[in-house]
Design an enzyme around this catalytic site. Structure first.
Site, PDB file in Angstrom:
ATOM      1  N   LYS A  12       0.845  -1.195   0.000  1.00  0.00           N
ATOM      2  CA  LYS A  12       0.000   0.000   0.000  1.00  0.00           C
ATOM      3  C   LYS A  12       0.881   1.246   0.000  1.00  0.00           C
ATOM      4  O   LYS A  12       1.952   1.221   0.613  1.00  0.00           O
ATOM      5  CB  LYS A  12      -0.918   0.010   1.231  1.00  0.00           C
ATOM      6  CG  LYS A  12      -1.847  -1.192   1.334  1.00  0.00           C
ATOM      7  CD  LYS A  12      -2.917  -1.201   0.261  1.00  0.00           C
ATOM      8  CE  LYS A  12      -3.857  -2.386   0.458  1.00  0.00           C
ATOM      9  NZ  LYS A  12      -4.916  -2.444  -0.556  1.00  0.00           N
ATOM     10  N   LYS A  16       2.251  -9.554  -2.093  1.00  0.00           N
ATOM     11  CA  LYS A  16       1.487  -9.643  -3.326  1.00  0.00           C
ATOM     12  C   LYS A  16       1.268  -8.274  -3.955  1.00  0.00           C
ATOM     13  O   LYS A  16       1.109  -7.276  -3.251  1.00  0.00           O
ATOM     14  CB  LYS A  16       0.121 -10.312  -3.101  1.00  0.00           C
ATOM     15  CG  LYS A  16      -0.827  -9.529  -2.218  1.00  0.00           C
ATOM     16  CD  LYS A  16      -2.211 -10.182  -2.116  1.00  0.00           C
ATOM     17  CE  LYS A  16      -3.054  -9.998  -3.332  1.00  0.00           C
ATOM     18  NZ  LYS A  16      -3.530  -8.603  -3.511  1.00  0.00           N
ATOM     19  N   ASN A  17       1.271  -8.258  -5.294  1.00  0.00           N
ATOM     20  CA  ASN A  17       0.712  -7.112  -6.005  1.00  0.00           C
ATOM     21  C   ASN A  17      -0.746  -6.969  -5.612  1.00  0.00           C
ATOM     22  O   ASN A  17      -1.422  -7.973  -5.349  1.00  0.00           O
ATOM     23  CB  ASN A  17       0.753  -7.346  -7.514  1.00  0.00           C
ATOM     24  CG  ASN A  17       2.124  -7.206  -8.142  1.00  0.00           C
ATOM     25  OD1 ASN A  17       2.356  -7.771  -9.197  1.00  0.00           O
ATOM     26  ND2 ASN A  17       3.025  -6.460  -7.559  1.00  0.00           N
ATOM     27  N   ASP A  18      -1.262  -5.754  -5.630  1.00  0.00           N
ATOM     28  CA  ASP A  18      -2.701  -5.596  -5.463  1.00  0.00           C
ATOM     29  C   ASP A  18      -3.382  -5.850  -6.805  1.00  0.00           C
ATOM     30  O   ASP A  18      -2.731  -5.907  -7.853  1.00  0.00           O
ATOM     31  CB  ASP A  18      -3.047  -4.214  -4.921  1.00  0.00           C
ATOM     32  CG  ASP A  18      -4.158  -4.276  -3.883  1.00  0.00           C
ATOM     33  OD1 ASP A  18      -4.943  -5.243  -3.925  1.00  0.00           O
ATOM     34  OD2 ASP A  18      -4.246  -3.373  -3.040  1.00  0.00           O
ATOM     35  N   GLU A  19      -4.699  -5.975  -6.766  1.00  0.00           N
ATOM     36  CA  GLU A  19      -5.419  -6.444  -7.961  1.00  0.00           C
ATOM     37  C   GLU A  19      -5.349  -5.528  -9.169  1.00  0.00           C
ATOM     38  O   GLU A  19      -5.466  -6.021 -10.300  1.00  0.00           O
ATOM     39  CB  GLU A  19      -6.887  -6.768  -7.613  1.00  0.00           C
ATOM     40  CG  GLU A  19      -7.797  -5.587  -7.336  1.00  0.00           C
ATOM     41  CD  GLU A  19      -7.716  -5.063  -5.920  1.00  0.00           C
ATOM     42  OE1 GLU A  19      -8.459  -4.117  -5.607  1.00  0.00           O
ATOM     43  OE2 GLU A  19      -6.905  -5.594  -5.118  1.00  0.00           O
ATOM     44  N   HIS A  34      -7.360 -13.772  -7.421  1.00  0.00           N
ATOM     45  CA  HIS A  34      -7.964 -12.630  -6.744  1.00  0.00           C
ATOM     46  C   HIS A  34      -9.388 -12.485  -7.270  1.00  0.00           C
ATOM     47  O   HIS A  34      -9.612 -12.534  -8.480  1.00  0.00           O
ATOM     48  CB  HIS A  34      -7.164 -11.349  -6.988  1.00  0.00           C
ATOM     49  CG  HIS A  34      -7.558 -10.240  -6.068  1.00  0.00           C
ATOM     50  ND1 HIS A  34      -8.761  -9.564  -6.193  1.00  0.00           N
ATOM     51  CD2 HIS A  34      -6.931  -9.694  -4.995  1.00  0.00           C
ATOM     52  CE1 HIS A  34      -8.852  -8.657  -5.238  1.00  0.00           C
ATOM     53  NE2 HIS A  34      -7.743  -8.718  -4.493  1.00  0.00           N
ATOM     54  N   HIS A  67      -8.998 -15.784  -2.571  1.00  0.00           N
ATOM     55  CA  HIS A  67      -9.446 -14.965  -1.444  1.00  0.00           C
ATOM     56  C   HIS A  67     -10.844 -15.431  -1.019  1.00  0.00           C
ATOM     57  O   HIS A  67     -11.738 -15.595  -1.858  1.00  0.00           O
ATOM     58  CB  HIS A  67      -9.466 -13.500  -1.838  1.00  0.00           C
ATOM     59  CG  HIS A  67      -8.095 -12.937  -2.046  1.00  0.00           C
ATOM     60  ND1 HIS A  67      -7.529 -12.014  -1.189  1.00  0.00           N
ATOM     61  CD2 HIS A  67      -7.160 -13.187  -2.989  1.00  0.00           C
ATOM     62  CE1 HIS A  67      -6.314 -11.714  -1.610  1.00  0.00           C
ATOM     63  NE2 HIS A  67      -6.059 -12.410  -2.712  1.00  0.00           N
ATOM     64  N   LYS A  88     -12.672  -5.692   7.207  1.00  0.00           N
ATOM     65  CA  LYS A  88     -13.515  -4.615   6.682  1.00  0.00           C
ATOM     66  C   LYS A  88     -14.497  -5.071   5.609  1.00  0.00           C
ATOM     67  O   LYS A  88     -15.430  -4.346   5.273  1.00  0.00           O
ATOM     68  CB  LYS A  88     -12.636  -3.506   6.108  1.00  0.00           C
ATOM     69  CG  LYS A  88     -11.887  -3.888   4.832  1.00  0.00           C
ATOM     70  CD  LYS A  88     -11.034  -2.737   4.307  1.00  0.00           C
ATOM     71  CE  LYS A  88     -10.317  -3.122   3.016  1.00  0.00           C
ATOM     72  NZ  LYS A  88      -9.476  -2.034   2.480  1.00  0.00           N
TER      73      LYS A  88
END
Length: 468
Positions: free
Chosen positions: A156, A182-185, A277, A311, A319
């Site tokens: 992030k 991990k890379n984010d989506e 993902h 996931h 959240k």
């Protein structure tokens, strides 16, 4: 019912679990003039051989391929449908199945609500599909991590870092004690973070972290792309960058990239962890959405397709929207050799379920033993739950308690990077929270001798109150 509808109903179907059918349970509410049985018959027709009218081109054999409504629960608006699995592309094609059972039927005007809640795959059908190749057990063996979750992070901010800045955050997390990044989506080939440079710098950061810590590390790269050639090109770029086998995974945005992309990766790279993902899944899976399918259904198809991990949500601890009834059932449904879903008990065995060897495997699996290492013909291998979305060190134990085991990868984003001491200290606090759990010590007590954890508890406790 009219004659056409009658051809798609058999409420006296003998032994639907005889191996000829994929079984599904829908929550179904009719819209308009049809009752629930008539509507169910229309759904069964549209999702197998039929259309809105009876056609003169039917043959005796084509009728054998009709999906059949075989059970109703009028009080709960539930409908059971049996699909002859010979309908489906015999090449192990997941998108083909979903095109039938949650394709056009979600758009027909006869329904007000139509949600596929659970599916059951017979052993005879499992034989036709890939299932996972590289599993959580393989990753554990590579990392040397046993008896605890694999501790990971999502970098992030998810967008805006340059390639070098991204690699620096990876390095900080790894030297702080983390296992998995991990890379984010949405990560791709943005102009401020060129993909080739990102891969190169991550490799350098990983090498340095491994040298300093003496421990293996893993990075999951998002290879989702605009076309087949670009996706494969990214995979080959990662392999050719010199990463050690086991130190990288291929992340695919399975909902938006599609099942063809998912299965292409599984078949082309059986020795790589395939990371699904599920961005976009909420349009189908959220409980308040009347049209779609459940988290369990999505997760089961991911296992059938051969993804190594998907996931599965935080069961309301984090959240993201979710409950134990949805998320934990889904996680257990893809993790264990035999598990209870919302309506079906799914056994992932390819040989008779009551075979003595299978009973031994089920017992070993429940005891968290490694199975199907040298006898993979017997069953579909496990798929790993990946847990992300609002977790932090103080929420690790509450999630483990809800999950009921430690067989998952947790990928905390702000739960690491928002730590007052930064990413490296945030990773240390996560490791310490895990140590406290493993030692059976309350984290507040453990924090008395671990200042990084103490800072995390103070910060995230206050942040949670401020967010309320």
């Amino acid at each position: 019912m009219n004659p056409k509808q009658q051809g798609y109903v058999n409420l006296k179907l003998e032994n639907p679990a005889n191996g000829e059918y994929l079984l599904g349970v829908f929550h179904m509410v009719p819209e308009g003039r049809l009752n629930i049985l008539q509507t169910a018959a229309e759904v069964a027709a549209e999702s197998s051989t039929g259309t809105n009218f009876r056609v003169n081109t039917e043959t005796p054999f084509s009728k054998v391929m009709n999906a059949l409504v075989y059970k109703l629960d009028l009080e709960k608006d539930l409908v059971w449908i049996a699909y002859p699995w010979r309908l489906f592309d015999r090449g192990g094609n997941i998108q083909n199945i979903l095109t039938y059972i949650v394709g056009n039927i979600l758009g027909i005007k006869e329904i007000k609500a139509l949600k596929l809640l659970d599916v059951w795959f017979p052993p005879s059908m499992l034989e036709q599909y890939d299932g996972p190749s590289y599993t959580l057990d393989d990753m554990r063996k590579y990392l040397g991590v046993y008896g605890r979750p694999i501790l990971g992070t999502i970098i992030k901010p998810k967008m805006g870092l340059t390639s070098a800045e991204y690699a620096e955050v990876c390095y900080d997390f790894w030297v702080g004690g983390g296992d998995f990044v991990k890379n984010d989506e949405p990560q791709a080939n943005q102009d401020f973070c060129p993909y080739d440079k990102m891969v190169k710098h991550v490799k350098e950061a990983m090498d340095k972290a491994v040298k300093e810590t003496g421990k293996k590390k893993v990075h999951s790269f998002n290879v989702s792309a605009a076309d087949f050639d670009t996706m494969i090109g990214r995979c080959e770029m990662i392999i050719n960058a010199g990463f050690e086998p086991g130190s990288y995974a291929f992340l695919i945005d399975g909902i938006t990239a599609g099942w063809m992309a998912v299965q292409t990766l599984r078949r082309r790279y059986p020795g790589v962890f395939i990371h699904f993902h599920r961005a976009g899944h909420g349009a189908f899976t959220r409980p308040e959405n009347p049209i779609g399918f459940s988290v369990l259904v999505l997760s089961k198809f991911a296992r059938l397709a051969g993804t190594s991990g998907i996931h599965t949500g935080t069961a309301g601890v984090g959240k993201m929207k979710g409950t134990p009834e949805e998320d934990v059932v889904a996680a257990h449904g893809i993790l264990y050799l035999r598990s209870k879903g919302h309506f079906f008990e799914q056994s992932w065995t390819k040989i008779p379920d009551m075979d003595r060897d299978i009973e031994e495997l089920v017992s070993k699996d429940k005891a968290h033993g490694v199975i199907l290492e040298d006898d993979s013909w017997r069953a579909v291998r496990k798929c790993c739950p990946i847990v992300s979305g609002g977790l932090n060190p103080i929420r690790l134990k509450p999630f483990i308690d809800v999950m009921g085991n430690v067989d998952f990868i947790t990928t905390m984003g702000s739960g690491v990077h928002a730590h007052p001491g930064g990413t490296r200290v945030g990773a240390m606090s996560l490791v310490q929270a895990c140590e406290a759990y493993l030692k059976g010590i309350d984290i507040n007590e453990y924090a008395k001798d671990h200042k990084e954890l103490a800072q995390a508890i103070d910060y995230f406790s206050r942040a949670s109150k401020d967010a309320m």
